[in-house]
Design a protein around this motif. Structure first.
Motif, PDB file in Angstrom:
ATOM      1  N   LYS A   1      -8.614   7.529  -0.207  1.00 29.97           N
ATOM      2  CA  LYS A   1      -9.818   8.006  -0.881  1.00 29.97           C
ATOM      3  C   LYS A   1      -9.878   7.524  -2.328  1.00 29.97           C
ATOM      4  O   LYS A   1     -10.950   7.153  -2.833  1.00 29.97           O
ATOM      5  CB  LYS A   1      -9.875   9.535  -0.829  1.00 29.97           C
ATOM      6  N   ILE A   2      -8.741   7.553  -3.004  1.00 29.25           N
ATOM      7  CA  ILE A   2      -8.706   7.100  -4.398  1.00 29.25           C
ATOM      8  C   ILE A   2      -9.010   5.607  -4.477  1.00 29.25           C
ATOM      9  O   ILE A   2      -9.728   5.143  -5.364  1.00 29.25           O
ATOM     10  CB  ILE A   2      -7.330   7.407  -5.023  1.00 29.25           C
ATOM     11  N   ARG A   3      -8.487   4.854  -3.519  1.00 27.41           N
ATOM     12  CA  ARG A   3      -8.760   3.423  -3.480  1.00 27.41           C
ATOM     13  C   ARG A   3     -10.257   3.165  -3.291  1.00 27.41           C
ATOM     14  O   ARG A   3     -10.848   2.315  -3.967  1.00 27.41           O
ATOM     15  CB  ARG A   3      -7.968   2.782  -2.336  1.00 27.41           C
TER      16      ARG A   3
ATOM     17  N   GLN B   1     -16.226   2.338  -8.215  1.00 28.66           N
ATOM     18  CA  GLN B   1     -16.452   2.401  -9.647  1.00 28.66           C
ATOM     19  C   GLN B   1     -16.186   1.066 -10.348  1.00 28.66           C
ATOM     20  O   GLN B   1     -16.464   0.935 -11.537  1.00 28.66           O
ATOM     21  CB  GLN B   1     -15.546   3.487 -10.270  1.00 28.66           C
ATOM     22  N   GLY B   2     -15.605   0.108  -9.609  1.00 27.96           N
ATOM     23  CA  GLY B   2     -15.277  -1.178 -10.222  1.00 27.96           C
ATOM     24  C   GLY B   2     -14.221  -1.038 -11.289  1.00 27.96           C
ATOM     25  O   GLY B   2     -14.283  -1.688 -12.337  1.00 27.96           O
ATOM     26  N   ASN B   3     -13.231  -0.199 -11.056  1.00 22.73           N
ATOM     27  CA  ASN B   3     -12.196   0.084 -12.036  1.00 22.73           C
ATOM     28  C   ASN B   3     -11.198  -1.072 -12.103  1.00 22.73           C
ATOM     29  O   ASN B   3     -10.458  -1.331 -11.164  1.00 22.73           O
ATOM     30  CB  ASN B   3     -11.460   1.384 -11.638  1.00 22.73           C
ATOM     31  N   ASP B   4     -11.170  -1.777 -13.239  1.00 22.87           N
ATOM     32  CA  ASP B   4     -10.274  -2.921 -13.402  1.00 22.87           C
ATOM     33  C   ASP B   4      -8.813  -2.510 -13.423  1.00 22.87           C
ATOM     34  O   ASP B   4      -7.933  -3.300 -13.062  1.00 22.87           O
ATOM     35  CB  ASP B   4     -10.598  -3.679 -14.695  1.00 22.87           C
ATOM     36  N   ASN B   5      -8.541  -1.289 -13.855  1.00 22.56           N
ATOM     37  CA  ASN B   5      -7.153  -0.829 -13.903  1.00 22.56           C
ATOM     38  C   ASN B   5      -6.554  -0.677 -12.516  1.00 22.56           C
ATOM     39  O   ASN B   5      -5.339  -0.559 -12.358  1.00 22.56           O
ATOM     40  CB  ASN B   5      -7.062   0.513 -14.631  1.00 22.56           C
ATOM     41  N   MET B   6      -7.407  -0.654 -11.516  1.00 28.49           N
ATOM     42  CA  MET B   6      -6.941  -0.432 -10.152  1.00 28.49           C
ATOM     43  C   MET B   6      -6.664  -1.737  -9.415  1.00 28.49           C
ATOM     44  O   MET B   6      -6.116  -1.736  -8.323  1.00 28.49           O
ATOM     45  CB  MET B   6      -8.010   0.380  -9.400  1.00 28.49           C
ATOM     46  N   ILE B   7      -7.032  -2.889 -10.029  1.00 23.38           N
ATOM     47  CA  ILE B   7      -6.964  -4.166  -9.343  1.00 23.38           C
ATOM     48  C   ILE B   7      -5.577  -4.406  -8.746  1.00 23.38           C
ATOM     49  O   ILE B   7      -5.432  -4.784  -7.586  1.00 23.38           O
ATOM     50  CB  ILE B   7      -7.340  -5.324 -10.288  1.00 23.38           C
ATOM     51  N   TRP B   8      -4.529  -4.185  -9.504  1.00 17.75           N
ATOM     52  CA  TRP B   8      -3.183  -4.507  -9.032  1.00 17.75           C
ATOM     53  C   TRP B   8      -2.716  -3.550  -7.950  1.00 17.75           C
ATOM     54  O   TRP B   8      -1.746  -3.819  -7.242  1.00 17.75           O
ATOM     55  CB  TRP B   8      -2.200  -4.464 -10.203  1.00 17.75           C
ATOM     56  N   ASN B   9      -3.407  -2.424  -7.795  1.00 18.95           N
ATOM     57  CA  ASN B   9      -3.015  -1.448  -6.787  1.00 18.95           C
ATOM     58  C   ASN B   9      -3.823  -1.556  -5.496  1.00 18.95           C
ATOM     59  O   ASN B   9      -3.653  -0.752  -4.590  1.00 18.95           O
ATOM     60  CB  ASN B   9      -3.198  -0.027  -7.347  1.00 18.95           C
ATOM     61  N   LEU B  10      -4.720  -2.542  -5.406  1.00 18.97           N
ATOM     62  CA  LEU B  10      -5.606  -2.620  -4.256  1.00 18.97           C
ATOM     63  C   LEU B  10      -4.871  -2.919  -2.956  1.00 18.97           C
ATOM     64  O   LEU B  10      -5.414  -2.719  -1.881  1.00 18.97           O
ATOM     65  CB  LEU B  10      -6.684  -3.682  -4.493  1.00 18.97           C
ATOM     66  N   SER B  11      -3.649  -3.411  -3.033  1.00 20.53           N
ATOM     67  CA  SER B  11      -2.894  -3.720  -1.814  1.00 20.53           C
ATOM     68  C   SER B  11      -2.231  -2.490  -1.214  1.00 20.53           C
ATOM     69  O   SER B  11      -1.633  -2.572  -0.138  1.00 20.53           O
ATOM     70  CB  SER B  11      -1.830  -4.779  -2.106  1.00 20.53           C
ATOM     71  N   TYR B  12      -2.329  -1.356  -1.904  1.00 19.34           N
ATOM     72  CA  TYR B  12      -1.712  -0.118  -1.410  1.00 19.34           C
ATOM     73  C   TYR B  12      -2.772   0.853  -0.919  1.00 19.34           C
ATOM     74  O   TYR B  12      -3.871   0.891  -1.464  1.00 19.34           O
ATOM     75  CB  TYR B  12      -0.868   0.532  -2.518  1.00 19.34           C
ATOM     76  N   PRO B  13      -2.467   1.641   0.099  1.00 17.11           N
ATOM     77  CA  PRO B  13      -1.230   1.629   0.883  1.00 17.11           C
ATOM     78  C   PRO B  13      -1.139   0.407   1.777  1.00 17.11           C
ATOM     79  O   PRO B  13      -2.149  -0.009   2.345  1.00 17.11           O
ATOM     80  CB  PRO B  13      -1.324   2.912   1.708  1.00 17.11           C
ATOM     81  N   ASP B  14       0.073  -0.156   1.893  1.00 18.85           N
ATOM     82  CA  ASP B  14       0.251  -1.313   2.763  1.00 18.85           C
ATOM     83  C   ASP B  14       0.598  -0.854   4.179  1.00 18.85           C
ATOM     84  O   ASP B  14       0.395   0.312   4.519  1.00 18.85           O
ATOM     85  CB  ASP B  14       1.305  -2.261   2.179  1.00 18.85           C
ATOM     86  N   HIS B  15       1.102  -1.753   4.996  1.00 20.21           N
ATOM     87  CA  HIS B  15       1.323  -1.427   6.412  1.00 20.21           C
ATOM     88  C   HIS B  15       2.469  -0.442   6.634  1.00 20.21           C
ATOM     89  O   HIS B  15       2.509   0.258   7.649  1.00 20.21           O
ATOM     90  CB  HIS B  15       1.617  -2.713   7.205  1.00 20.21           C
ATOM     91  N   ARG B  16       3.419  -0.362   5.680  1.00 19.69           N
ATOM     92  CA  ARG B  16       4.626   0.435   5.920  1.00 19.69           C
ATOM     93  C   ARG B  16       4.360   1.930   6.108  1.00 19.69           C
ATOM     94  O   ARG B  16       4.883   2.520   7.063  1.00 19.69           O
ATOM     95  CB  ARG B  16       5.628   0.202   4.793  1.00 19.69           C
ATOM     96  N   PRO B  17       3.595   2.595   5.221  1.00 22.52           N
ATOM     97  CA  PRO B  17       3.382   4.025   5.438  1.00 22.52           C
ATOM     98  C   PRO B  17       2.632   4.335   6.731  1.00 22.52           C
ATOM     99  O   PRO B  17       2.897   5.353   7.378  1.00 22.52           O
ATOM    100  CB  PRO B  17       2.589   4.469   4.203  1.00 22.52           C
ATOM    101  N   TYR B  18       1.720   3.467   7.137  1.00 19.33           N
ATOM    102  CA  TYR B  18       1.003   3.685   8.399  1.00 19.33           C
ATOM    103  C   TYR B  18       1.973   3.631   9.580  1.00 19.33           C
ATOM    104  O   TYR B  18       1.983   4.515  10.449  1.00 19.33           O
ATOM    105  CB  TYR B  18      -0.093   2.631   8.577  1.00 19.33           C
ATOM    106  N   ASN B  19       2.787   2.574   9.604  1.00 13.73           N
ATOM    107  CA  ASN B  19       3.744   2.433  10.697  1.00 13.73           C
ATOM    108  C   ASN B  19       4.771   3.554  10.692  1.00 13.73           C
ATOM    109  O   ASN B  19       5.144   4.072  11.753  1.00 13.73           O
ATOM    110  CB  ASN B  19       4.437   1.072  10.615  1.00 13.73           C
ATOM    111  N   SER B  20       5.239   3.928   9.507  1.00 13.79           N
ATOM    112  CA  SER B  20       6.217   5.010   9.415  1.00 13.79           C
ATOM    113  C   SER B  20       5.629   6.329   9.899  1.00 13.79           C
ATOM    114  O   SER B  20       6.306   7.123  10.577  1.00 13.79           O
ATOM    115  CB  SER B  20       6.705   5.160   7.970  1.00 13.79           C
ATOM    116  N   LEU B  21       4.370   6.572   9.568  1.00 14.34           N
ATOM    117  CA  LEU B  21       3.719   7.813   9.982  1.00 14.34           C
ATOM    118  C   LEU B  21       3.562   7.870  11.497  1.00 14.34           C
ATOM    119  O   LEU B  21       3.759   8.918  12.121  1.00 14.34           O
ATOM    120  CB  LEU B  21       2.361   7.938   9.295  1.00 14.34           C
ATOM    121  N   ILE B  22       3.219   6.751  12.127  1.00 12.17           N
ATOM    122  CA  ILE B  22       3.107   6.720  13.584  1.00 12.17           C
ATOM    123  C   ILE B  22       4.465   6.987  14.226  1.00 12.17           C
ATOM    124  O   ILE B  22       4.570   7.731  15.208  1.00 12.17           O
ATOM    125  CB  ILE B  22       2.536   5.361  14.047  1.00 12.17           C
TER     126      ILE B  22
END
Length: 464
Positions: A156-158, A164-185
């Motif tokens: 939701k935050i992503r 909002q076009g938040n530039d501070n978020m650019i480097w975080n756009l790759s998260y969450p990656d595949h690991r938490p999804y797979n771990s949760l399953i």
């Protein structure tokens, strides 16, 4: 059963590399001597060392989780304490509470300690990514729910920061990656297995009588988790960094095969279809092709669950799936003098398991009106195994003997079971499981049978 299928993409790294934007080679690092000004007070010096970086917290979290819940029973309480120290009680509670309120301190792509926090470091999404992984490994349902909550809020935050076009978020756009999804399953699968073990224990304690309320609640919980996991798959497909892998699809099939849902077969077919679509458009096809037959077996296992739940036509749908796989994927054979001798390479085991899975689906058919059809389909499947040079096992014959109980008359049941048992003896596949099934469907033959060494020659461990 998925432990041996995990690839490097699904493993959780126990080391943290330098940030990509810090382009400094180790050889070029120069350690300069620092002169400490005598005017700096001791309190200033303490402040310098009183705020460890988030990297330090991540190392501590990794150390705790490396020890594991088995060796450190209160490891998750220690994680809670560590996160409270980093974020403050108020900030941490806002992160793990199950509600739609987004933590305002993360809307800028980072977090700086709030009231009650002893730290002024920045909480990045790598840390939250790891936190979802760790909570997913817990045997406690409470922490599994926390993992779901944190992952949901990260998504939701992503979405909010993108809107909002938040530039501070650019480097975080790759998260969450595949690991938490797979771990949760995986966490949901482990929770389903835990519920099944508890149900088996209750069944044993009550001499085979299920506790209806307990069974219903467990069944509903696993089915709800399986449906929730399909939503995770949808989210994973939204960006490259979280893209599902072949292992992801297999785990989803595994979860639905544990659900006891009447619709498990339909869901299994849907997952397999989405995997095929993904494979068709993927530039890297090898992992999908490697696990394709095993994934098909997972889909058949889902139809087995539907057959047990009295889903009409479940055995027929499983057989149709097998026919499609053989038609499109093909079975490689070695022909010697126009006779099929064997199947090439390691695919022999995958095809054997796939055919046996279909036999299992036929054998557990619970709907009375489907049993005659299931009997016919089981023998058709066995004949296809023979035609394709797939050597049967004791499991093959035990499932066929199960199907013999579906015969319309007693004479037909005795005749079919006699044929099946003769074939098992010729193949050298007679073991205690085959004899147990024989006893159920043809007691006279079981009583008069005399064990011969050649009847178990194909078994690694001779029958006793």
């Amino acid at each position: 059963d998925d432990d041996d299928d995990d690839d490097d993409d699904d493993s959780i790294s126990t080391s943290i590399s330098r940030d990509d934007d810090n382009n400094v080679d180790d050889d070029s690092v120069v350690v300069k001597e620092i002169d400490v000004d005598e005017s700096i007070s001791s309190s200033d010096v303490n402040n310098i060392y009183s705020s460890p970086s988030v990297l330090s917290y991540r190392f501590v979290l990794q150390t705790i989780m490396h020890i594991g819940e088995r060796n450190l029973p209160d490891c998750y309480e220690k994680v809670d304490d560590l996160m409270t120290r980093l974020m403050g009680k108020e900030g941490y509670n806002r992160l793990i509470e199950d509600n739609e309120l987004l933590p305002t301190y993360l809307l800028n792509g980072n977090f700086t300690g709030t009231t009650g926090s002893t730290n002024q470091s920045t909480v990045d999404y790598k840390l939250l990514n790891d936190l979802v992984n760790y909570f997913s490994w817990s045997n406690d349902r409470l922490y599994l729910e926390r993992a779901k909550t944190i992952l949901h809020k990260m998504e939701k935050i992503r979405e909010h920061c993108l809107a909002q076009g938040n530039d501070n978020m650019i480097w975080n756009l790759s998260y969450p990656d595949h690991r938490p999804y797979n771990s949760l399953i995986v966490g949901l699968i482990n929770n389903a297995l835990k519920l099944q073990r508890l149900n088996t224990k209750k069944k044993t304690e009550n001499r085979g009588i299920y506790i209806v309320d307990g069974v219903n609640s467990q069944k509903d919980q696993i089915e709800e988790d399986a449906i929730y996991s399909m939503g995770l798959l949808d989210s994973m497909m939204n960006r490259d960094s979280s893209m599902a892998s072949a292992v992801t699809y297999r785990r989803l099939l595994r979860l639905f095969s544990l659900s006891k849902s009447k619709d498990a077969g339909e869901k299994g077919e849907e997952i397999l279809s989405r995997m095929n679509t993904h494979m068709a458009f993927s530039s890297i096809k090898e992992p999908f092709e490697e696990f394709y037959l095993r994934s098909c077996q997972g889909a058949v296992d889902c139809w087995t669950v539907s057959a047990m739940a009295k889903r009409q036509g479940a055995a027929k749908r499983a057989t149709q799936l097998l026919d499609r796989v053989v038609c499109h994927h093909g079975i490689k054979q070695i022909h010697v003098d126009d006779d099929v001798e064997t199947i090439e390479n390691s695919e022999v085991d995958d095809y054997l398991y796939l055919h046996n899975a279909v036999l299992r689906c036929c054998a557990v058919t619970a709907l009375e009106t489907d049993k005659a059809d299931a009997l016919r389909l089981a023998f058709d499947t066995y004949n296809k195994m023979q035609d394709n040079g797939i050597l049967p096992t004791s499991y093959t014959f035990s499932q066929l003997l199960n199907c013999c109980s579906f015969a319309s008359t007693q004479d037909q049941q005795l005749h079919l079971s006699n044929l099946v048992f003769e074939a098992a003896c010729e193949a050298g596949c007679v073991n205690k499981h085959v004899l147990f099934r024989l006893k159920q469907v043809n007691y006279h033959l079981f009583q008069t049978y005399e064990q011969l060494p050649g009847h178990s020659i194909a078994l690694k461990i001779p029958i006793k």
